[in-house]
Design a protein around this motif. Structure first.
Motif, PDB file in Angstrom:
ATOM      1  N   GLY A  92       4.017   5.690   1.885  1.00 43.71           N
ATOM      2  CA  GLY A  92       2.891   6.606   1.737  1.00 43.71           C
ATOM      3  C   GLY A  92       2.769   7.176   0.345  1.00 43.71           C
ATOM      4  N   GLU A  93       3.901   7.423  -0.301  1.00 45.74           N
ATOM      5  CA  GLU A  93       3.879   7.953  -1.660  1.00 45.74           C
ATOM      6  C   GLU A  93       3.486   6.895  -2.684  1.00 45.74           C
ATOM      7  OE1 GLU A  93       7.849   9.415  -1.908  1.00 45.74           O
ATOM      8  OE2 GLU A  93       7.385  11.336  -0.936  1.00 45.74           O
ATOM      9  N   LEU A  94       3.859   5.639  -2.418  1.00 46.16           N
ATOM     10  CA  LEU A  94       3.608   4.581  -3.393  1.00 46.16           C
ATOM     11  C   LEU A  94       2.212   3.969  -3.269  1.00 46.16           C
ATOM     12  CD1 LEU A  94       7.051   2.722  -3.392  1.00 46.16           C
ATOM     13  CD2 LEU A  94       6.047   4.051  -5.254  1.00 46.16           C
ATOM     14  N   ALA A  95       1.621   3.985  -2.101  1.00 51.80           N
ATOM     15  CA  ALA A  95       0.330   3.316  -1.904  1.00 51.80           C
ATOM     16  C   ALA A  95      -0.742   3.766  -2.897  1.00 51.80           C
ATOM     17  CB  ALA A  95      -0.150   3.507  -0.467  1.00 51.80           C
ATOM     18  N   PRO A  96      -0.954   5.073  -3.111  1.00 52.40           N
ATOM     19  CA  PRO A  96      -2.023   5.460  -4.041  1.00 52.40           C
ATOM     20  C   PRO A  96      -1.712   5.169  -5.502  1.00 52.40           C
ATOM     21  CG  PRO A  96      -0.859   7.405  -3.258  1.00 52.40           C
ATOM     22  CD  PRO A  96      -0.361   6.242  -2.448  1.00 52.40           C
ATOM     23  N   THR A  97      -0.461   4.874  -5.834  1.00 53.88           N
ATOM     24  CA  THR A  97      -0.143   4.523  -7.226  1.00 53.88           C
ATOM     25  C   THR A  97      -0.609   3.121  -7.561  1.00 53.88           C
ATOM     26  OG1 THR A  97       2.073   3.581  -6.811  1.00 53.88           O
ATOM     27  CG2 THR A  97       1.907   5.983  -7.054  1.00 53.88           C
ATOM     28  N   ALA A  98      -0.785   2.274  -6.545  1.00 56.87           N
ATOM     29  CA  ALA A  98      -1.196   0.886  -6.772  1.00 56.87           C
ATOM     30  C   ALA A  98      -2.659   0.653  -6.435  1.00 56.87           C
ATOM     31  CB  ALA A  98      -0.324  -0.056  -5.943  1.00 56.87           C
ATOM     32  N   PHE A  99      -3.183   1.375  -5.436  1.00 61.32           N
ATOM     33  CA  PHE A  99      -4.551   1.166  -4.981  1.00 61.32           C
ATOM     34  C   PHE A  99      -5.396   2.368  -5.406  1.00 61.32           C
ATOM     35  CE2 PHE A  99      -1.916  -1.311  -2.080  1.00 61.32           C
ATOM     36  CZ  PHE A  99      -2.550  -2.540  -2.121  1.00 61.32           C
ATOM     37  N   ARG A 100      -6.092   2.216  -6.520  1.00 58.14           N
ATOM     38  CA  ARG A 100      -6.868   3.320  -7.090  1.00 58.14           C
ATOM     39  C   ARG A 100      -8.371   3.148  -6.919  1.00 58.14           C
ATOM     40  NH1 ARG A 100      -3.873   6.637 -10.633  1.00 58.14           N
ATOM     41  NH2 ARG A 100      -1.698   5.987 -10.800  1.00 58.14           N
ATOM     42  N   ASP A 101      -8.803   1.981  -6.466  1.00 50.53           N
ATOM     43  CA  ASP A 101     -10.233   1.715  -6.325  1.00 50.53           C
ATOM     44  C   ASP A 101     -10.614   1.386  -4.895  1.00 50.53           C
ATOM     45  OD1 ASP A 101     -10.845   2.060  -9.074  1.00 50.53           O
ATOM     46  OD2 ASP A 101     -10.012   0.079  -9.480  1.00 50.53           O
ATOM     47  N   ALA A 102      -9.781   1.759  -3.949  1.00 52.24           N
ATOM     48  CA  ALA A 102     -10.058   1.506  -2.540  1.00 52.24           C
ATOM     49  C   ALA A 102      -9.921   2.813  -1.768  1.00 52.24           C
ATOM     50  CB  ALA A 102      -9.093   0.468  -1.976  1.00 52.24           C
ATOM     51  N   LEU A 103     -10.586   2.877  -0.631  1.00 54.95           N
ATOM     52  CA  LEU A 103     -10.366   3.985   0.290  1.00 54.95           C
ATOM     53  C   LEU A 103      -9.008   3.788   0.950  1.00 54.95           C
ATOM     54  CD1 LEU A 103     -11.252   6.456   1.964  1.00 54.95           C
ATOM     55  CD2 LEU A 103     -12.346   4.833   3.547  1.00 54.95           C
ATOM     56  N   VAL A 104      -8.116   4.760   0.808  1.00 57.19           N
ATOM     57  CA  VAL A 104      -6.796   4.697   1.426  1.00 57.19           C
ATOM     58  C   VAL A 104      -6.756   5.687   2.584  1.00 57.19           C
ATOM     59  CG1 VAL A 104      -4.310   4.954   1.099  1.00 57.19           C
ATOM     60  CG2 VAL A 104      -5.719   4.057  -0.768  1.00 57.19           C
ATOM     61  N   LEU A 105      -6.510   5.187   3.782  1.00 57.30           N
ATOM     62  CA  LEU A 105      -6.333   6.018   4.963  1.00 57.30           C
ATOM     63  C   LEU A 105      -4.866   5.979   5.362  1.00 57.30           C
ATOM     64  CD1 LEU A 105      -9.436   5.069   7.164  1.00 57.30           C
ATOM     65  CD2 LEU A 105      -9.171   7.013   5.600  1.00 57.30           C
ATOM     66  N   ASN A 106      -4.263   7.142   5.438  1.00 59.39           N
ATOM     67  CA  ASN A 106      -2.838   7.257   5.760  1.00 59.39           C
ATOM     68  C   ASN A 106      -2.678   7.593   7.239  1.00 59.39           C
ATOM     69  OD1 ASN A 106      -3.133   8.639   2.731  1.00 59.39           O
ATOM     70  ND2 ASN A 106      -1.535   7.109   2.916  1.00 59.39           N
ATOM     71  N   TYR A 107      -1.980   6.731   7.951  1.00 59.31           N
ATOM     72  CA  TYR A 107      -1.896   6.863   9.407  1.00 59.31           C
ATOM     73  C   TYR A 107      -0.697   7.690   9.849  1.00 59.31           C
ATOM     74  CZ  TYR A 107       1.036   2.598   8.742  1.00 59.31           C
ATOM     75  OH  TYR A 107       1.971   1.675   8.332  1.00 59.31           O
ATOM     76  N   GLU A 108      -0.713   8.058  11.125  1.00 64.57           N
ATOM     77  CA  GLU A 108       0.363   8.847  11.725  1.00 64.57           C
ATOM     78  C   GLU A 108       1.043   8.039  12.827  1.00 64.57           C
ATOM     79  OE1 GLU A 108      -1.295  12.347  13.525  1.00 64.57           O
ATOM     80  OE2 GLU A 108      -2.713  11.209  14.754  1.00 64.57           O
ATOM     81  N   ILE A 109       2.350   8.288  13.003  1.00 64.20           N
ATOM     82  CA  ILE A 109       3.141   7.588  14.015  1.00 64.20           C
ATOM     83  C   ILE A 109       3.915   8.638  14.815  1.00 64.20           C
ATOM     84  CG2 ILE A 109       4.956   5.897  14.450  1.00 64.20           C
ATOM     85  CD1 ILE A 109       4.283   4.624  11.754  1.00 64.20           C
TER      86      ILE A 109
END
Length: 212
Positions: free
Chosen positions: A121-138
């Motif tokens: 979760g911490e690393l995803a937005p560092t690589a994907f800056r031009d996409a909508l990122v939805l962070n899910y719950e478990i």
């Protein structure tokens, strides 16, 4: 509650720490996105997994994303140790960002209490800056459910189809004391109450732009 339409999804990246994370958290979203976008390109990325568990993940992805053009990057890092393999995980996520140009990324939430989920979760937005990122719950023993702000309503048939597919494609997890319909449908029912739907999945998002 006024909805924002999520349309024209041509490419999706799904990030998970473990086989079954993605489907538990966002199986309903996968079913709905695949149905609404024939020929959807999906890059499915897992950081951990034995060969047997990876086989479960492949079969589950095909079932939850019928008709999608699927590619896989399935890692073999040890479960529960992703913070110690930070560089490898970051390399895997950056590789996914190079190989796909997604409209939508789904990934764990950075506030997740499980260290493996939190790392992704911490690393995803560092690589994907031009996409909508939805962070899910478990749902889990840690009791870390937060206050998400993005909801994907699920009709009854989608919610029950999701649960049936979880049982069908992840038999290795059936002995776990939390693996049952009440957990999966119970959380979905609560999130449904919060968005005036019968069932729903919920997500966090750091940044969303609005277009007209």
């Amino acid at each position: 509650m006024r909805p924002l339409a999520l349309t024209g999804i041509r490419s999706l990246v799904a990030l998970g720490a473990h086989p079954d994370d993605i489907e538990i958290a966002a199986g309903g979203l996968l079913l709905r996105v695949a149905a609404a976008n024939p020929g959807l390109a999906v890059h499915y990325v897992l950081a951990t997994g034995t060969p047997a568990r990876q086989a479960e993940a492949r079969a589950a992805a095909a079932a939850f994303l019928p008709g999608a053009d699927l590619t896989f990057d399935l890692g073999t890092l040890p479960d529960g140790r992703l913070p110690a393999h930070w560089d490898t995980v970051k390399t895997q996520i950056e590789r996914a960002a190079r190989e796909a140009t997604p409209d939508l990324v789904i990934a764990p939430w950075s506030g997740d209490a499980h260290q493996d989920h939190r790392t992704l979760g911490e690393l995803a937005p560092t690589a994907f800056r031009d996409a909508l990122v939805l962070n899910y719950e478990i749902p889990k023993w840690d009791g870390d459910l937060g206050r998400p702000s993005v909801y994907v309503p699920m009709p009854d048939d989608i919610a029950r189809r999701k649960v049936a597919l979880l049982h069908e494609h992840f038999p290795s997890q059936s002995s776990r004391d939390w693996w049952d319909d009440e957990v999966f449908l119970g959380l979905a029912r609560i999130r449904g109450v919060e968005c005036r739907s019968r069932y729903a999945e919920a997500f966090h998002s750091r940044k969303v732009t609005v277009s007209f």
